[in-house]
Design a protein around this motif. Sequence first.
Motif, mmCIF file in Angstrom:
data_model
loop_
_atom_site.group_PDB
_atom_site.id
_atom_site.type_symbol
_atom_site.label_atom_id
_atom_site.label_comp_id
_atom_site.label_asym_id
_atom_site.label_seq_id
_atom_site.Cartn_x
_atom_site.Cartn_y
_atom_site.Cartn_z
ATOM 1 N N VAL A 637 -8.775 5.583 0.833
ATOM 2 C CA VAL A 637 -7.413 5.647 0.507
ATOM 3 C C VAL A 637 -7.291 4.838 -1.022
ATOM 4 C CG1 VAL A 637 -6.510 6.234 2.513
ATOM 5 C CG2 VAL A 637 -6.749 3.959 2.180
ATOM 6 N N PHE A 640 -5.142 6.006 -3.413
ATOM 7 C CA PHE A 640 -3.671 6.190 -3.210
ATOM 8 C C PHE A 640 -2.940 4.919 -3.283
ATOM 9 C CE2 PHE A 640 -5.232 8.916 0.451
ATOM 10 C CZ PHE A 640 -5.487 10.059 -0.687
ATOM 11 N N GLN A 641 -1.551 4.981 -3.414
ATOM 12 C CA GLN A 641 -0.947 3.528 -3.711
ATOM 13 C C GLN A 641 -0.209 3.576 -2.039
ATOM 14 O OE1 GLN A 641 2.983 4.367 -5.211
ATOM 15 N NE2 GLN A 641 2.819 2.359 -6.472
ATOM 16 N N THR A 642 -0.996 2.977 -1.417
ATOM 17 C CA THR A 642 -0.300 3.020 0.185
ATOM 18 C C THR A 642 0.860 1.980 0.266
ATOM 19 O OG1 THR A 642 -2.279 1.464 0.617
ATOM 20 C CG2 THR A 642 -2.611 3.499 1.215
ATOM 21 N N GLY A 643 0.951 1.461 -0.661
ATOM 22 C CA GLY A 643 2.335 0.568 -0.651
ATOM 23 C C GLY A 643 2.478 -0.453 0.376
ATOM 24 N N LEU A 644 3.271 -0.128 1.131
ATOM 25 C CA LEU A 644 4.202 -1.144 2.022
ATOM 26 C C LEU A 644 3.596 -0.615 3.565
ATOM 27 C CD1 LEU A 644 7.055 -1.886 0.289
ATOM 28 C CD2 LEU A 644 5.286 -3.439 0.647
ATOM 29 N N LEU A 645 2.449 -0.057 3.704
ATOM 30 C CA LEU A 645 2.197 0.563 5.004
ATOM 31 C C LEU A 645 2.268 -0.431 6.120
ATOM 32 C CD1 LEU A 645 1.916 3.219 6.236
ATOM 33 C CD2 LEU A 645 -0.683 3.143 5.446
ATOM 34 N N PRO B 153 -0.781 12.831 -6.154
ATOM 35 C CA PRO B 153 -1.289 11.429 -5.270
ATOM 36 C C PRO B 153 -0.264 11.113 -4.302
ATOM 37 C CG PRO B 153 -1.888 10.852 -7.416
ATOM 38 C CD PRO B 153 -1.252 12.190 -7.719
ATOM 39 N N GLU B 157 -0.311 10.524 -0.417
ATOM 40 C CA GLU B 157 0.013 9.132 0.087
ATOM 41 C C GLU B 157 1.070 9.547 1.272
ATOM 42 O OE1 GLU B 157 2.166 6.949 -2.713
ATOM 43 O OE2 GLU B 157 3.001 5.509 -1.296
ATOM 44 N N LEU B 160 -0.485 10.708 4.289
ATOM 45 C CA LEU B 160 -1.478 9.681 5.021
ATOM 46 C C LEU B 160 -0.418 8.664 5.932
ATOM 47 C CD1 LEU B 160 -4.192 8.680 5.483
ATOM 48 C CD2 LEU B 160 -3.945 7.275 3.783
ATOM 49 N N LYS B 161 0.826 8.236 5.122
ATOM 50 C CA LYS B 161 1.625 7.226 5.687
ATOM 51 C C LYS B 161 2.339 8.043 6.873
ATOM 52 C CE LYS B 161 3.484 4.700 1.975
ATOM 53 N NZ LYS B 161 4.375 4.398 0.866
ATOM 54 N N LEU B 165 2.084 6.243 10.687
ATOM 55 C CA LEU B 165 3.086 5.607 11.238
ATOM 56 C C LEU B 165 3.708 6.479 12.534
ATOM 57 C CD1 LEU B 165 4.924 4.434 8.238
ATOM 58 C CD2 LEU B 165 3.829 2.980 9.863
#
Lengths: 672, 477
Positions: A637, A640-645, B153, B157, B160-161, B165
């Motif tokens: 990943v 990707f910008q997984t950010g604040l996961l 992207p 993303e 995936l998130k 979650l």
Amino acid sequence: MTHHVMGVDGSYPLLLVLWLLPLAGAILAWAFGPQLKTAAGWICSALVGISFICAVAMWGPGTQSVSGALGAHQALFSWLPGFDFGLLMDPLSLLWTLIITGVGFLIHLYSIGYMDGDRAFARFFAYMNFFVFAMLTLVLSDNFVGLLVGWGLVGLASYFLIGFWFFKPSAVAAARKAFVINVAGDVGIMFAIFMIVASVHSTAFGDAFAFAGSYNSGWLLAICVCLFIGAAAKSAQIPLHTWLPDAMEGPTPVSALIHAATMVTAGVYLVARCAPLWSQNHDAQMLVGTIGALTAIAGAILGCAQWDIKRILAYSTMSQIGYMIMGVGVGAYEGGVAHFFTHAFFKAQLFLGSGLIIHALNNEQDVRRMGGLMKKMPFAFIAMLTGVIAISGIPFLGAGFFSKDLVIQGALEHGHPYLYAVGIITAGITAYYMCRLLFVTFFGSYRGDVDPSELGIRHPELAGTPAHGADQAEAEHEGSGHGQAHHAPAWIMNVPVAILIVPTVLIGWLMFGGDNSPWAHFFAQQFPHPQLSPAPIGEGVTGLITFGAVLVGIAVAWWRYATASAQSRAVERLRGESIRMPGILTHAYYFDLALDLLFVRTSQLFGTIFGRFFDPQIIDGAVRESAFSAQWLGTLVRSFQTGLLRAYALLLVVGVAAFMIYYAVIAGGVHP
Amino acid sequence: MTINVTNADWNAVAPIIIVAITGLLVLLLDLLSPKNISRYAAILLGAAGMIVAGVVASLAYWSPAYVAFGGAFIQSGFGIVFQLIILIAGIGSLILVRPPVQNERIAGATALMLWGTCGAMLMAGAGNLMVVFLGLELLSLALYCLCGLADRPSSRESALKYLILSSTASGFMLYGMALLFGASGSVAFADLANPALASSALLWVGGGLFLVGIAFKLSLVPFHAWSPDVYEGAPLPVTAFMSVATKAGTLAVFARFMYAALPAGTADRLLLPIWIVAAISMIAGNVGMLAQHDLKRLIAYSGIAQVGYILTALAGGTHLGLRYAIYYLAAYTFMNLGAFAIATTMSGDREEGSHLANYRGYGRRNPVGAALMTFFLLAMAGLPPTAGFLGKILILSSSVGAGYAWLGVVLIIGTAISLYAYAKVVRAMYQRDEHVHAFEGHAPAPLAWASAAICFVVIIVMTFYPYTPSNVLPIVK
């Protein structure tokens, strides 16, 4: 739950007719305007006239009283239980209907002359008829939702008509401001409806009032405050008044009908209509009475500082509505409503009279550039004089005296000596600024040919007076004729004014005679009448004190503007007064600035701060990137910008933990 | 234990089977056609399948409830109403599928959306915990793929998130179900409603974990953090589908659990946390809207609050409250679908319609579209004359009657905050702004326009003829 209906149920075709005719006129004039041309004005006026006749014919049913039910009730259609729609005509709505259609008819007639030659003549009448229909919806509805619909529609009509000359940027801005403030008021009423429905499961007036005594007092206060936000926005009460002076950008007949006689008094109607609610809550009464009194005196003081004839009248409208709100607020419903009634006549009269002047002087609205019009326009002078006498409250000579006295005395009787005092002082200030208007406009010599800078008119284009920005408007509005005081108004404009003079002078006698007056009889069953201890000061004495204040006001105005020496040095005097006018008055106490700071700026700030708090995504990208990204799930990943996961997962787990602690505690409690 | 499967059992799940087979058909046609199946063919076939399923489902609405497959699936008015709402959401989102979903993915997208719809429909009729989980996972698996459908992207993303979650939350929920099974010895909802279980610690803890899963799927604060991000990244039609179908299916499960599956006397204490998070959601969701610059994020926060309103109607567990909740859910469905439809008409490859900045001056570029968008936003805000206003009035009246006036008060406060957020968008549309350059035109979207028009008409009709279905009390056996 039993269903409570106000008014005697029945079929009243006249009621439907008088309600729908103006709508028909609006559709006609809108759809066939280009074909109808000037006929549109006549048709629309006639339809409002017929509405008025129907309203008069509804007098009998409207005032009937059968076993506790007052007035006439026509069911329209049923919705959900508790959400029935219908029309209700009782003395209160009858009174408003008569004014809306009667005064409305005269102003429609007047408009045929005033709007003559305007490119959008038919559209103007379509809007006017639409307004009448909306206003009738407001006052004839038998439930809060119908009232709110009418409430919104009159705001819309007002928006269209203020911005009628849409090529003037100032008119568009004024229309938008009026609309925004009024929508804020609509929202207040909407919340009141929410709360009422939550309490009584119905929006019908009858249901809401029948249970007035059973509301929780804090809840009732909240309902009243929400309703009053709507009333204050519509009726230009402090601090929601700032749109009304700007609304004078609309054509003068609009100012007369909507922003003086009818729409702006909707707040008075609302409070009077909800009298059973207000009567149950002393705090609500106190609040409304105080706001009314404050508005009355604040508006009157601002009236002393204006030079635009329509803005003077606008502030006086605000001030007079303050009286009405004070009256209905403290519980003197007959008084507040009486002042609405007389005000509708004399303020329409004043606006139409000033319209005669504005029309004759080619859209000049600055009183400093008038003067000496008494000889040139004797009819306009008589019209304005009777109006000024009425609004100032000179005993027995004008209608305003009687109704204003009812309000002032009512405040004392209901135990508000401070409001009583404010009422009397305001009466004196009113007499001062109205006589100032009269003297500066009609006495002395004509100043229209004097250089504006000599009169202290510094920035004609910035002064906010439409007159100077109105060249374009004038070009659009009037096709022919230029020069000063040139084209005498057509008879069509004079006749309505002449007719209005009669009630302006005489109608107040209806209120003469205390409890035995026709007025008191008319409303005997409409409003709650609590037992009051006699006031320390009698009605006659109050009248005398008020008259004393009025005399002082007139004398000061006379001394400043009408004595021989004042008239001979009028130009220098007006210049001096313009230059020395305190900024707090010329900027109307800086309310606009304060509202901007308070709402526009802070809400932007609020949105930003809270947005960041609740939505971590908004936090600056760099921080986010460096702190959290890339480590998660390795190369898969990385792009990707997984950010604040991780932060989100953490929040989720915190939530689960909170839930589980709760259930664990309970489970521990129940375990055998 | 043996279960006799009869024809009636298959009839009960016929709508779901129809939708599932339609999905297969779309894939098959795509395989058989020389090039890819055309976008219109896929969409229209999918929509037709869902319409047929809706007709078949509604035929059974007035017949007596039928418990199929030994209690695993229940065909009743309650489930059918929810299934219809889910089908409407499916159709309304499917017809919005356009670029950036490329043509070679259209068949897959359609099939996944149909199967996601199947999952939600299963949840609406689920009679035991296993079927709930089956439906939930079917829906979620379809959504994981759908979220990543666009070639960018942010879309990956989003997928995936959501996967990470949502799986976490599913884990909690599954654990809760296991504990509930431990308490009652059965996966059936019917066996949970046993008064003896009220004193079982397993029921409380299991029920609590089960409700965590529900709260996550409904994206109630503090289980909400995923939804703005996931909504933002997913393609517009997928966001539209998620914002309605997931919530409708989950609400159906929750309502069945709450109305029919709880041991007597436990409801007040067991559900209290849900009411509390509903109240927090009504405030936080509306506050969260204030700072948004993206329509999908805005709708995500709006949805957080709107679910709070619907839960306010359910609180107290009255029959009327359930009817009003369904009414509001239906209204919510149409206003959301309408808003997404307008956003779709503005969108090309880069989904311009999801950026609020592009709405500046929209009122002048396209008065009809702006008027419709204004209408949908005002409906969400609950201004008259819209079904949103009426729905809120109904919810208030029922919540006070059921003894949950405090939720009503929170609803009023939340609404007050939300007005500002919605008004901001409306104001932007009608702002005079000379600096905004109108973005490039793109292919016309007749289906989206039709959808917006239909949503508008339905909301108006719902406002003036507010039909709240009466045949909806959930049953478990």
